[in-house]
Motif scaffolding. Structure first.
Motif, PDB file in Angstrom:
ATOM      1  N   UNK A 117       0.776  -1.232   0.000  1.00 27.23           N
ATOM      2  CA  UNK A 117       0.000   0.000   0.000  1.00 27.23           C
ATOM      3  C   UNK A 117       0.803   1.273   0.000  1.00 27.23           C
ATOM      4  N   UNK A 118       2.129   1.164  -0.060  1.00 29.33           N
ATOM      5  CA  UNK A 118       2.969   2.358  -0.062  1.00 29.33           C
ATOM      6  C   UNK A 118       3.034   2.944  -1.472  1.00 29.33           C
ATOM      7  N   UNK A 119       3.395   4.227  -1.556  1.00 33.75           N
ATOM      8  CA  UNK A 119       3.490   4.884  -2.860  1.00 33.75           C
ATOM      9  C   UNK A 119       4.569   5.957  -2.831  1.00 33.75           C
ATOM     10  N   UNK A 142       1.877  15.476   1.586  1.00 31.23           N
ATOM     11  CA  UNK A 142       1.021  15.269   2.763  1.00 31.23           C
ATOM     12  C   UNK A 142      -0.423  15.014   2.345  1.00 31.23           C
ATOM     13  N   UNK A 143      -0.896  15.755   1.338  1.00 34.95           N
ATOM     14  CA  UNK A 143      -2.272  15.584   0.878  1.00 34.95           C
ATOM     15  C   UNK A 143      -2.492  14.198   0.267  1.00 34.95           C
ATOM     16  N   UNK A 144      -1.514  13.726  -0.534  1.00 38.56           N
ATOM     17  CA  UNK A 144      -1.660  12.432  -1.202  1.00 38.56           C
ATOM     18  C   UNK A 144      -1.209  11.267  -0.333  1.00 38.56           C
ATOM     19  N   UNK A 145      -0.527  11.563   0.782  1.00 40.08           N
ATOM     20  CA  UNK A 145       0.034  10.538   1.670  1.00 40.08           C
ATOM     21  C   UNK A 145       1.005   9.634   0.907  1.00 40.08           C
ATOM     22  N   UNK A 146       1.976  10.299   0.269  1.00 39.70           N
ATOM     23  CA  UNK A 146       3.008   9.603  -0.495  1.00 39.70           C
ATOM     24  C   UNK A 146       4.358  10.220  -0.156  1.00 39.70           C
ATOM     25  N   UNK A 147       5.425   9.503  -0.519  1.00 40.10           N
ATOM     26  CA  UNK A 147       6.737  10.128  -0.606  1.00 40.10           C
ATOM     27  C   UNK A 147       6.857  10.718  -2.001  1.00 40.10           C
ATOM     28  N   UNK A 148       7.644  11.778  -2.116  1.00 41.92           N
ATOM     29  CA  UNK A 148       7.726  12.475  -3.393  1.00 41.92           C
ATOM     30  C   UNK A 148       9.178  12.853  -3.665  1.00 41.92           C
ATOM     31  N   UNK A 149       9.608  12.620  -4.901  1.00 40.16           N
ATOM     32  CA  UNK A 149      10.970  12.965  -5.325  1.00 40.16           C
ATOM     33  C   UNK A 149      10.874  13.922  -6.503  1.00 40.16           C
ATOM     34  N   UNK A 150      11.595  15.015  -6.432  1.00 41.89           N
ATOM     35  CA  UNK A 150      11.703  15.935  -7.554  1.00 41.89           C
ATOM     36  C   UNK A 150      13.055  15.784  -8.213  1.00 41.89           C
ATOM     37  N   UNK A 151      13.053  15.635  -9.526  1.00 50.35           N
ATOM     38  CA  UNK A 151      14.316  15.475 -10.266  1.00 50.35           C
ATOM     39  C   UNK A 151      14.454  16.572 -11.317  1.00 50.35           C
ATOM     40  N   UNK A 152      15.636  17.162 -11.364  1.00 49.63           N
ATOM     41  CA  UNK A 152      16.028  18.046 -12.450  1.00 49.63           C
ATOM     42  C   UNK A 152      17.470  17.692 -12.779  1.00 49.63           C
ATOM     43  N   UNK A 153      18.047  18.317 -13.755  1.00 49.91           N
ATOM     44  CA  UNK A 153      19.366  17.889 -14.205  1.00 49.91           C
ATOM     45  C   UNK A 153      20.388  17.903 -13.055  1.00 49.91           C
TER      46      UNK A 153
END
Length: 362
Positions: A117-119, A142-153
């Motif tokens: 159930x993790x995302x 926090x709203x989606x209850x997920x971990x989030x990664x941002x990638x740029x160059x």
């Protein structure tokens, strides 16, 4: 990512076609009939990535037919993906549509979910990410209850964890895994459990040692380690090695030595061609290897590694490319015979299939 031809009504026929193809490939080696492990018909894929296609001020999830990068197929949902991915897709889209900070120069989205159930969501940008982006992303995570990664160059910003948490059941025991963002994980969780169960049973209870090549994040290592005295495992990817070490520790498995070497380098070490600093303090001659487990990339084992596996009485082989599997078996068939065979339908509605064989010395 190209779009598979999703049609549950065709599932049984396409699975039978794969079975017949595997039988034909392994017929020259007198292989037994394959055990067949089906996939769920839908919501089976735990990973998905989408390019974003811009129309006016709106960005849409898009996929493309193989060989055509100019004609997008716009998506609102994705039936082969997990229910969690389908639940997150419209909510994430609404968030970037409402926020110029999140949407500016956003070109790709990647989802990683688990049976537990993790995302984890990765957002890829053609621009540097700043404090304003991080503030918006923290609210979104926090709203989606997920971990989030941002990638740029050259940059990566992590909100929450940089890995997803999985729990897989094998022979009545739960194994817990950290699955790193950007590293390989099995895409079909339900079929992965079946693969692990088959390999666990095929290896059997042993009183000797196991050599494992291409161990990844320890997907097979964890359950197989409980079947033998000790394991020497190798993997070349640094992120996968770190995840495997954490997974071994999290599951209290202490009979595995993991070395960051390629299969080719380990072959050189076992053949005493040259020493490796990463093997310092490891007495290779202390191992009594009765079996070797391999799960190579699509190219299969190179000829030298294939020759290395010939030394072992039992070769347990998981393959994502039955053509290269057959080529490797051909190299080994004068000393080993196929005693078990399995088809794992990791990729329904495509020509891809996963296979497993147990080869035993004649």
């Amino acid at each position: 990512m190209s779009r598979p031809q999703f049609d549950p009504a065709t599932y049984a026929a396409q699975l039978d076609e794969k079975k017949q193809r595997l039988i034909e490939l392994l017929a020259p080696f007198a292989a037994p009939a394959p055990e067949v492990f089906e996939s769920p018909r839908e919501h089976y894929r735990l990973r998905a990535e989408f390019r974003l296609w811009r129309e006016g001020e709106d960005r849409h999830y898009a996929m493309f037919e193989a060989g055509d990068k100019h004609t997008p197929i716009l998506l609102d949902d994705f039936p082969i993906a997990s229910a969690r991915i389908n639940e997150l897709m419209p909510r994430l889209k609404a968030a970037w549509q409402a926020s110029k900070v999140l949407s500016f120069k956003l070109f790709q989205v990647e989802f990683l979910t688990t049976l537990a159930g993790d995302a984890l969501i990765t957002l890829c940008y053609h621009r540097p990410l700043d404090a304003a982006w991080q503030a918006e992303a923290e609210k979104l995570a926090a709203e989606l209850q997920v971990s989030l990664v941002g990638r740029s160059r050259g940059k990566r910003l992590v909100i929450g964890r940089d890995h997803a948490l999985e729990a897989l059941q094998v022979a009545g025991r739960t194994y817990r895994y950290r699955q790193p963002e950007g590293a390989f994980t099995q895409p079909n969780g339900e079929v992965c459990q079946k693969m692990l169960g088959w390999a666990f049973e095929a290896l059997g209870e042993r009183d000797d040692d196991l050599l494992e090549l291409y161990c990844g994040n320890g997907n097979f290592t964890l359950p197989l380690a409980t079947r033998v005295r000790k394991v020497l495992a190798t993997e070349i990817s640094k992120s996968s090695v770190n995840a495997a070490l954490a997974n071994l520790d999290d599951n209290g498995i202490d009979n595995v030595t993991l070395v960051r070497l390629s299969a080719e380098e380990l072959t050189e070490a076992l053949n005493e061609v040259r020493p490796f600093r990463r093997l310092a303090g490891i007495d290779l001659k202390s191992y009594e290897f009765g079996s070797v487990f391999v799960d190579p990339p699509r190219a299969g084992m190179d000829p030298d590694t294939c020759e290395l596996t010939r030394r072992f009485g039992r070769i347990l082989y998981i393959s994502c490319n039955p053509e290269t599997l057959a080529a490797n078996i051909a190299q080994l068939s004068d000393t080993h015979k196929v005693t078990r065979c399995a088809l794992f339908d990791q990729f329904p509605y495509t020509h891809h299939m996963e296979a497993g064989v147990l080869l035993e010395r004649r």
